[in-house]
Design a protein around this motif. Structure first.
Motif, short mmCIF file in Angstrom:
data_model
loop_
_atom_site.label_atom_id
_atom_site.label_comp_id
_atom_site.label_asym_id
_atom_site.label_seq_id
_atom_site.Cartn_x
_atom_site.Cartn_y
_atom_site.Cartn_z
N LYS A 175 0.87 -1.18 0.00
CA LYS A 175 0.00 0.00 0.00
C LYS A 175 0.91 1.24 0.00
O LYS A 175 1.71 1.42 0.93
CB LYS A 175 -0.88 -0.03 1.26
CG LYS A 175 -1.92 1.04 1.32
CD LYS A 175 -2.81 0.82 2.54
CE LYS A 175 -3.77 1.97 2.72
NZ LYS A 175 -4.60 1.82 3.93
N VAL A 176 0.78 2.04 -1.04
CA VAL A 176 1.76 3.11 -1.26
C VAL A 176 1.08 4.48 -1.30
O VAL A 176 0.19 4.71 -2.12
CB VAL A 176 2.48 2.91 -2.62
CG1 VAL A 176 3.58 3.94 -2.80
CG2 VAL A 176 3.04 1.51 -2.75
N PRO A 177 1.48 5.41 -0.42
CA PRO A 177 0.95 6.78 -0.54
C PRO A 177 1.32 7.37 -1.90
O PRO A 177 2.46 7.22 -2.36
CB PRO A 177 1.66 7.53 0.58
CG PRO A 177 2.08 6.49 1.54
CD PRO A 177 2.38 5.26 0.72
N ILE A 178 0.36 8.03 -2.56
CA ILE A 178 0.63 8.68 -3.85
C ILE A 178 1.79 9.66 -3.64
O ILE A 178 1.83 10.40 -2.67
CB ILE A 178 -0.60 9.48 -4.33
CG1 ILE A 178 -1.85 8.60 -4.40
CG2 ILE A 178 -0.32 10.21 -5.64
CD1 ILE A 178 -2.02 7.74 -5.58
N GLY A 179 2.73 9.65 -4.58
CA GLY A 179 3.86 10.56 -4.49
C GLY A 179 5.13 9.91 -3.95
O GLY A 179 6.19 10.54 -3.92
N THR A 180 5.03 8.65 -3.52
CA THR A 180 6.22 7.93 -3.03
C THR A 180 7.09 7.54 -4.20
O THR A 180 6.59 7.15 -5.27
CB THR A 180 5.78 6.63 -2.29
OG1 THR A 180 4.84 6.98 -1.27
CG2 THR A 180 6.96 5.90 -1.67
N SER A 181 8.42 7.58 -4.01
CA SER A 181 9.28 7.26 -5.15
C SER A 181 9.30 5.75 -5.41
O SER A 181 9.14 4.94 -4.48
CB SER A 181 10.70 7.77 -4.93
OG SER A 181 11.47 6.82 -4.23
N VAL A 182 9.48 5.41 -6.68
CA VAL A 182 9.53 4.00 -7.08
C VAL A 182 10.70 3.31 -6.38
O VAL A 182 10.59 2.16 -5.92
CB VAL A 182 9.66 3.90 -8.62
CG1 VAL A 182 9.99 2.49 -9.07
CG2 VAL A 182 8.38 4.40 -9.28
N PRO A 379 6.61 6.98 3.81
CA PRO A 379 7.73 7.76 3.26
C PRO A 379 8.00 9.04 4.06
O PRO A 379 7.07 9.62 4.64
CB PRO A 379 7.26 8.10 1.84
CG PRO A 379 5.78 8.06 1.91
CD PRO A 379 5.41 7.06 2.95
N GLN A 380 9.27 9.44 4.07
CA GLN A 380 9.64 10.68 4.76
C GLN A 380 9.38 11.90 3.87
O GLN A 380 9.28 13.02 4.35
CB GLN A 380 11.11 10.64 5.16
CG GLN A 380 11.40 9.67 6.30
CD GLN A 380 10.46 9.90 7.47
OE1 GLN A 380 10.45 10.97 8.07
NE2 GLN A 380 9.63 8.91 7.79
N LYS A 381 9.32 11.65 2.57
CA LYS A 381 9.07 12.75 1.63
C LYS A 381 8.27 12.21 0.46
O LYS A 381 8.52 11.09 0.00
CB LYS A 381 10.42 13.28 1.13
CG LYS A 381 10.36 14.64 0.50
CD LYS A 381 11.77 15.15 0.31
CE LYS A 381 11.95 15.61 -1.10
NZ LYS A 381 13.28 16.00 -1.45
N ILE A 382 7.31 13.00 0.01
CA ILE A 382 6.56 12.60 -1.18
C ILE A 382 6.54 13.78 -2.16
O ILE A 382 6.71 14.94 -1.76
CB ILE A 382 5.11 12.19 -0.85
CG1 ILE A 382 4.41 13.28 -0.06
CG2 ILE A 382 5.06 10.85 -0.12
CD1 ILE A 382 2.93 13.13 -0.01
N SER A 383 6.32 13.46 -3.41
CA SER A 383 6.26 14.50 -4.44
C SER A 383 5.05 14.17 -5.33
O SER A 383 5.08 13.22 -6.10
CB SER A 383 7.56 14.46 -5.25
OG SER A 383 7.51 15.40 -6.28
N ILE A 384 3.99 14.95 -5.15
CA ILE A 384 2.72 14.60 -5.80
C ILE A 384 2.51 15.44 -7.06
O ILE A 384 2.40 16.67 -6.98
CB ILE A 384 1.53 14.82 -4.83
CG1 ILE A 384 1.79 14.11 -3.50
CG2 ILE A 384 0.23 14.35 -5.45
CD1 ILE A 384 0.64 14.19 -2.52
N PRO A 385 2.45 14.78 -8.23
CA PRO A 385 2.23 15.56 -9.47
C PRO A 385 0.87 16.28 -9.46
O PRO A 385 -0.13 15.71 -9.02
CB PRO A 385 2.27 14.50 -10.57
CG PRO A 385 2.94 13.31 -9.96
CD PRO A 385 2.62 13.35 -8.50
N LEU A 386 0.88 17.51 -9.97
CA LEU A 386 -0.38 18.28 -10.04
C LEU A 386 -1.27 17.76 -11.16
O LEU A 386 -2.48 17.96 -11.14
CB LEU A 386 -0.07 19.76 -10.29
CG LEU A 386 0.60 20.46 -9.11
CD1 LEU A 386 1.13 21.83 -9.53
CD2 LEU A 386 -0.40 20.62 -7.96
#
Ligand code: SF4
Ligand code: SF4
Length: 448
Positions: A175-182, A379-386
């Motif tokens: 189960k992966v939060p959106i924005g987690t790196s591959v 994750p400690q950091k996520i990056s969510i595409p707009l």
């Protein structure tokens, strides 16, 4: 709030394909509401996981949506070999006294292609360039239906169940939060078994290949469902390296015009005027043959022609991808037509058994992998595409420095535009906004 507004608010888009906004797709009245649980590509497991573990949610929501769009038939399509999933869904249908039906398919590729599934269930061919609505159907993936279940409970789309498979220490459905790196997903599954590898985002036939370096920045979005790790020297990785010029040279020198590529093409077999052997002949002779090349626009890029059918190892699919780009630049379109199309009389004999396809692709060793299930990444950091899926990017409604909570809307699609709202998938602080919103997790202090 009505159903469509709840779906829009929660940012639900197609979970298994191009990511069409679900509130727009479901704003219709149809005869068939089809739920796609066929997991089109070999090796993938995420939809099976959902059907096994969330069958009540899927059945009850399918019926709710089906009733809202006044569907006479609400049908979940899945493979007859999915014993546990068929059992779970049958039990849910019985328990909920639901009118949802199951359509059990043989295991062939590409059984989960939207147009093939509609043909199998309704017997109708969607016209070339058309959509299921043209033949009275609308199709949603089981993941989309599950997300709509959550949307009805006012829970936005903030995570995905992702199959991580291949050269992986612990193959898993996570189960992966959106924005987690591959890369972080791979690490969560114990890392890779090989030093030098590539990653295919999706399945082996239609997924997008990225290098291991790209896996650091590539993040999980609402449309992702699988990470396939392969050795860098695998046949599929090597084939991707071929240049367009090389493919064209091969078409000139090695295409024997056997037309196996056409004979096995699933779109040709449902009656579409798509003849990859003619396109290959055309490209060998000239770059200027739009009447023939136009057929490339109705290619679904399933890859059967080049990874299964062609005895010479040529690349009709990638020639089609190349031509599509050129035709779109010129504004060439396939006009939807009211004509009736008939499937080929030999279609049933030309379905590709998935097991044979896997052997051809040299993927047998991953067939028997045992999966760990249900682990969650923090994750400690996520990056969510707009921008996720089809449409415009959402407009940020937070700024750098804002503290935000998991599930909070952080970007909103402008009224009247196609696209989806975006929500935070972890608690944290916004540290950067560009085409993505970057959030750093806030450490919660544990008081002894
Ligand atoms: S990739 Fe090849 S087989 Fe598949 S639809 Fe396109 S032309 Fe047909
Ligand atoms: S199958 Fe291969 S060799 Fe045969 S017509 Fe198609 S591209 Fe040419």
């Amino acid at each position: 709030m009505d159903l469509l507004n709840k779906i829009k608010e929660a940012g639900v888009i197609g979970a298994g394909g191009a990511g069409f906004p679900a509130h727009i797709k479901l704003n219709c009245k149809v005869e068939y509401f089809i739920i796609n649980g066929l997991e089109c590509e070999p090796l993938l497991q995420s939809d099976k996981y959902l059907m096994r573990n969330k069958s009540d949610e899927i059945v009850s929501t399918a019926e709710k949506i089906g009733n809202a769009i006044e569907a006479e038939h609400i049908v979940i399509g899945l493979k007859e070999e999915y014993y546990d999933e068929v059992l779970a869904l049958k039990e849910s249908i019985k328990k909920l006294n639901s009118k949802v039906e199951l359509h059990l398919s043989k295991t062939f590729y590409p059984a989960g292609d939207e147009q093939i599934l509609v043909y199998e269930i309704t017997g109708r061919t969607i016209p070339p360039g058309g959509i299921p609505l043209n033949v009275g159907a609308v199709v949603s993936n089981v993941g989309t239906v599950f997300n709509i279940f959550e949307a009805i409970q006012d829970k936005p789309v903030i995570y995905k169940f992702v199959t991580v498979i291949g050269e992986i220490a612990k193959p898993s459905i996570i189960k992966v939060p959106i924005g987690t790196s591959v890369e972080e997903c791979i690490e969560k599954c114990g890392g890779t078994n090989v030093e030098d590898y590539v990653v295919i985002m999706g399945g082996p036939m239609m997924g997008k290949l990225i290098s291991k370096e790209m896996a650091v920045d590539r993040v999980i979005t609402k449309t992702d469902g699988a990470i396939l790790v392969l050795p860098a020297d695998h046949y599929l990785a090597q084939k991707e390296k071929m240049t367009v010029q090389h493919m064209k040279n091969q078409a000139k020198s090695a295409c024997i015009q056997c037309h196996y590529c056409t004979d096995m093409c699933p779109r040709f077999l449902i009656g579409h005027p798509l003849h990859p052997h003619k396109i290959m002949r055309g490209i060998a002779l000239s770059e200027d043959n739009d009447e023939v090349f136009k057929e490339a626009l109705i290619c679904c890029e399933c890859g059967i022609c080049e990874l299964y059918a062609c005895p010479m190892g040529l690349s009709p699919k990638r020639i089609n991808v190349y031509l599509k780009g050129k035709l779109r630049q010129k504004g060439v379109k396939w006009n939807n037509t009211a004509d009736i199309f008939q499937g080929h009389v030999l279609r049933d004999y030309r379905k590709i058994p998935t097991g044979r396809l896997i052997s051809r692709l040299a993927l047998n060793k991953y067939m028997s992998q045992k999966f760990e299930e249900g682990q969650e990444i923090n994750p400690q950091k996520i990056s969510i595409p707009l921008r996720q899926g089809i449409g415009a990017p959402a407009d940020p409604i937070v700024k750098v420095g804002d503290k935000i909570e998991k599930g909070q809307m952080i970007a909103q699609i402008e009224e009247g535009k196609m696209g989806s709202n975006i929500h935070a998938s972890i608690n944290g602080e916004v540290v950067e906004i560009n085409q993505n919103i970057v959030i750093r997790a806030i450490q919660v202090e544990v008081i002894p």
